[in-house]
Each structure stands twice: as C-alpha cells, then as structure tokens.
Design a protein around this motif. Structure first.
Motif, PDB file in Angstrom:
ATOM      1  N   SER A 194      42.757  41.792  34.082  1.00  0.00           N
ATOM      2  CA  SER A 194      41.870  40.813  34.711  1.00  0.00           C
ATOM      3  C   SER A 194      42.362  40.452  36.103  1.00  0.00           C
ATOM      4  O   SER A 194      43.557  40.321  36.347  1.00  0.00           O
ATOM      5  CB  SER A 194      41.783  39.552  33.847  1.00  0.00           C
ATOM      6  N   ASN A 195      41.411  40.282  37.011  1.00  0.00           N
ATOM      7  CA  ASN A 195      41.710  39.980  38.412  1.00  0.00           C
ATOM      8  C   ASN A 195      41.576  38.474  38.633  1.00  0.00           C
ATOM      9  O   ASN A 195      40.618  38.004  39.247  1.00  0.00           O
ATOM     10  CB  ASN A 195      40.766  40.767  39.319  1.00  0.00           C
ATOM     11  N   LYS A 196      42.528  37.709  38.115  1.00  0.00           N
ATOM     12  CA  LYS A 196      42.447  36.251  38.236  1.00  0.00           C
ATOM     13  C   LYS A 196      42.575  35.801  39.683  1.00  0.00           C
ATOM     14  O   LYS A 196      41.936  34.832  40.100  1.00  0.00           O
ATOM     15  CB  LYS A 196      43.524  35.595  37.380  1.00  0.00           C
ATOM     16  N   ALA A 197      43.415  36.497  40.473  1.00  0.00           N
ATOM     17  CA  ALA A 197      43.586  36.118  41.883  1.00  0.00           C
ATOM     18  C   ALA A 197      42.273  36.287  42.650  1.00  0.00           C
ATOM     19  O   ALA A 197      41.866  35.420  43.435  1.00  0.00           O
ATOM     20  CB  ALA A 197      44.693  36.950  42.515  1.00  0.00           C
ATOM     21  N   GLY A 198      41.586  37.403  42.428  1.00  0.00           N
ATOM     22  CA  GLY A 198      40.308  37.610  43.094  1.00  0.00           C
ATOM     23  C   GLY A 198      39.267  36.596  42.662  1.00  0.00           C
ATOM     24  O   GLY A 198      38.472  36.108  43.477  1.00  0.00           O
ATOM     25  N   ALA A 199      39.253  36.268  41.360  1.00  0.00           N
ATOM     26  CA  ALA A 199      38.296  35.285  40.861  1.00  0.00           C
ATOM     27  C   ALA A 199      38.553  33.912  41.464  1.00  0.00           C
ATOM     28  O   ALA A 199      37.614  33.201  41.854  1.00  0.00           O
ATOM     29  CB  ALA A 199      38.373  35.216  39.341  1.00  0.00           C
TER      30      ALA A 199
END
Length: 504
Positions: A194-199
């Motif tokens: 999962s791309n939490k930083a991008g989100a």
C-alpha cells in the motif's frame, strides 16, 4: 484528478446549495408548502446508503440496460425512432455531477431549514411591508440573515463532497473520470504494498480545499451581519404566492420525484428481479431476494449493529459538538480556536485514511480492539464529530450571543445558561444534525470495510461485499430495507423536531 474533483464537487455543490435554500424557504415561509411530506421527501436521498443510491441510478440510467432508457427507447420506437442505447448515460460528466447534486442537496436543505425555523421573521415582514416582492425579500433579507446556516452548508458540502467514495467509484470510474477519494482508497487498500505516503500526499490537497471553505465559514460568522433570535416575536403568516403557488408546487413535486422517488423505484424494481435485466416483466417478479436477506444472519446482524452504533455514535457526537461549541464561543482565546480547528481536522481527511490510522493505533498492544464494536464506535465518533460541530456552531450563532450574555448578566453560571437558555433554542438544529449523523453512520462504507468483520458486521460492510460479488438484486433489496429503517427513525426524529418549536 484534482481538477476533476473540484469541478464535480464545486458545480454540484452550487446547485445543491441553491436548491436546498429555495426548497427550505418554500416549505418554511410560503403557502406553497406541502406539509410534513414535503419536508421529508427531500431527505430520502440521504436515507439511502450512498453506494446503494449510486447503484440505483445505474439501474435506471445505464446506457444499455437502464430501466429509464428502456422505457424511453420503447416510447420513441412507437413514433419510428429506433435506438439501441441511451439516450441517458449515467456514466458521464453530467451523470456524475447529477449524482453528486442529489447526494449533497439534503445537507444544505437540513441546515438552512433549521436556520429558518430559528430565524425571527420580523425583518422579512418589514421588507414586504415596505413594498419589496417575495424574491427580493428572499435575496436581500432572508439569505443574508442566514449567513451562519449558509456557511455551515458550504462547509458540509465541501467536506462531504471531497470525502465521498462510493458515487465516483460506481459512476465516475466506468466513465474514466478519476477523482481524489477513489485514488486515495486505491493507494491504501488495493495497491501492494500500500502507498500510504502517496495517499497522505493527495489528502493534503483535500485538506487545503476544505480549509479554505472553513475560513469562509468563519468569516461569514464573524461578519455579524445576520439576524438572530430576538427576545419577542409572533409567528408569521405564510407568504401568499398567488398565481405562482401552483407552478411552485409542481416544481417541488417534480424535484422530489427526480431526487427521491426514481432512485428508490430503481432499487425496488431490481430487488424484485432474479437478476438485473433490461427486459422488465411483471410476470417474473419475485420476493426471493428479500427472503434470502431475512434468512441471512450476517445481514440481520449488520442491520442491528448499524442501528445501535448509529444511535450511540450520533448522540455522543452531537452532545460533544454542542459542548465544544459552547467552550469555543464563550471563551474566545487562541486555545479554544485551536480546539475548534483540531475537532474539524477529521472532516478534511478521507475515511479510509482515518480507518488505517485506527488500525495502526488500536489493533495491537495494549488495546487489541481490531474487529470489535469499540473500535467501530470510536471511529464513527471521530469521523462524524466535525459534522456535529458544524451544526452546533450554526445553531449557536443563529441564536446569537445576546441571550447568553443576558443570562450571564443575571448571574447564571455557564452550565446553567447552556442548559436552560441555549440548548432549548438550539434544539431544532441539533436534532436535525443528529438525524444527519444517524444516517451517515448507518450508511458508512469506507471505514466500515476496514474496521468491521464477519463477527462484527455492519450494513456498510455487507453492502460492499454484495457489490464486489456482483449480486445486484440482493444489494438492491438491502438498499430498500435500509431505506425503510433509516427513514422510519429519521422521520420520527424530524417529527419531534417540529414539535420543539420556539414559543412565538
């Protein structure tokens, strides 16, 4: 994606604000009102879970198999016009904006309607006595006097629109219209890893836009150029619209049919079919989908859990919102302003991000709350307390601080002033806010999908499971059932609100 989101929410929000204000004014101030039915029908789109409402409009206006399109094509075929698809297409820019408009209008209507109930009509009567027409009075007296309610409506429209996930997923994604909430959910829940930083980075865009709306709301409130409840007054007579009464009533009925009756009819029609098909036949109708729901313990458990959690969560949130508003407005300091801003921060974040935060914070030691009712209740309170604060703030400013100051001058303590002066006058708006929170919690999709489980099911979790599995008739049946439950509770509460009117 940012441009798409701003255009969809902005255009739909402008129409929703205008429709909500006009509809509330007609129901509260004119002889074109249609009674209790007219006050309740505009709220029906809010009763239907957003994903069920979106699917309902897909059932109606899908280019190929939409029920409305089938009826229109059959009618055109009688006059020699043959069409194989359309003419309506919900999977388009107009369809997406239309769906946003239907979703957002009830929030504007509820806020402005409660503001009108608390507004002293003396200025409007003075305007009409001076020769101003009904529209001029509405534009130059009523709307400026409702600045707190209008500011709360703008803020609610922005926060709800920019956090909405289900409608752009169901309607926008097939049309190739990408918006921020769907992409954020995709980054967190569908990408691996999962791309939490991008989100979180995309969430900052939403934070910036909603913060601008919050500053606008604060500026409207601080301007002070609005009417509040006065110490005395008389119940005003309904404004006589004369020859415009019938056209206005027809327009109201048409609006209600468009926003409330049609999507619910689409859900009912598909819920009575064995499978979704454009060839609708009364001979093939069945109640098998409802029977399967009655026999499904997961569905009944989810319905019961959602209602109980919504009752508790809405009550805690609205009480906390009222107390926070009292603290912020009675003690104007940097600390209380920071508190006001912190309480509204969850409104600027998508529910999926906050759900992930709850998983990270409470899933492991020392709490181990994942998959429990406690984490669901805590999440619902945090997610929806900003909306409670918006309603409480609008109610407080519509009442005005003069009565609170008079009570304090008479020697009453702050708690006594709140309990015996402010709370009774704020009651109509607070009750309307409670009904909004109840519906939002029962129909929550995003946070429920992250925090609920098979042992602690809620309606949002069950609906999303039916959607992903493609069991559309059963999903439609659950949408109808949920609409009946939510509307019964909310209409009862709204009836109570109408009984708690100010003594004029």
């Amino acid at each position: 994606m940012t441009v798409n989101t701003v255009v969809a929410v902005g255009v739909a929000g402008i129409f929703a604000l205008g429709a909500g204000a006009l509809f509330a004014w007609v129901n509260e101030r004119t002889d074109a009102r249609l009674g209790f039915a007219a006050k309740s029908l505009p709220l029906i789109p809010m009763f239907i879970p957003s994903i069920a409402a979106a699917v309902g409009w897909v059932f109606l206006a899908s280019s190929n198999a939409g029920l409305l399109n089938v009826l229109i094509r059959d009618a055109l075929g009688l006059v020699g016009v043959d069409m194989t698809e359309g003419p309506l297409n919900i999977h388009s820019w107009p369809g997406l904006i239309f769906a946003y408009f239907l979703f957002l209008t009830p929030y504007a209507y509820l806020t402005i309607s409660s503001g009108l109930q608390s507004l002293d009509p003396a200025l409007e009567e003075a305007s009409r006595s001076s020769g101003a027409g009904a529209f001029t009075t509405f534009r130059r007296v009523t709307l400026p006097s409702l600045r707190p309610s209008l500011g709360a409506s703008v803020l609610l429209i922005a926060t709800m629109g920019f956090a909405l996930f289900s409608i752009p997923l169901v309607i926008g994604t097939p049309a190739g219209i990408d918006v921020l909430p769907v992409e954020i959910v995709h980054m967190v829940a569908q990408e691996y890893p999962s791309n939490k930083a991008g989100a979180l980075g995309l969430s900052l865009v939403i934070v910036a836009v909603v913060s601008l709306c919050w500053l606008l709301q604060r500026r409207l409130v601080r301007s002070g150029n609005y009417a509040t409840i006065s110490g005395r007054g008389a119940r005003s007579a309904a404004l006589q619209l004369g020859r415009w009464r019938l056209p206005v009533r027809i327009a109201m009925l048409g609006f209600m049919a468009l926003t409330a009756v049609l999507p619910l009819a689409g859900l009912v029609a598909v819920s009575l079919q064995r499978y979704w098909t454009a060839d609708f036949s009364f001979a093939d109708l069945t109640l098998a989908n409802y029977q399967s729901l009655f026999e499904n313990t997961l569905v009944w458990g989810g319905l019961k859990n959602s209602v109980l959690l919504a009752l508790a969560g809405a009550t805690v949130a609205i009480v906390a919102g009222a107390l926070i508003t009292m603290a912020v407005e009675s003690r104007r300091s940097k600390l209380t302003q920071v508190l006001d801003g912190v309480v509204k921060i969850p409104a600027t974040l998508t529910h999926i991000i906050l759900a992930v935060a709850f998983v990270v914070a409470f899933a492991g030691a020392p709490f181990y709350l994942i998959g429990t009712y406690a984490i669901l209740l805590l999440a619902y309170i945090v997610l929806y307390i900003p909306q409670a604060a918006f309603y409480s703030s609008a109610a407080y400013h519509q009442v005005g601080r003069q009565l609170a100051e008079a009570s304090a001058t008479s020697g009453a303590a702050g708690g006594t002033t709140f309990r015996r002066v402010l709370l009774p006058l704020m009651a109509p708006s607070l009750i309307a806010g409670w009904s909004l929170l109840f519906v939002l919690i029962t129909g929550d999709i995003t946070a429920s999908s992250m925090l609920a489980g098979t042992h602690t099911p809620v309606v949002g979790f069950v609906i999303l499971d039916l959607w992903t599995s493609g069991t559309y008739p059963r999903l439609a049946a659950l949408g109808v059932l949920m609409t009946v439950v939510a509307s019964s509770v909310v209409l009862a509460v709204m009836w109570m609100r109408d009984r708690i009117r100010l003594v004029k």
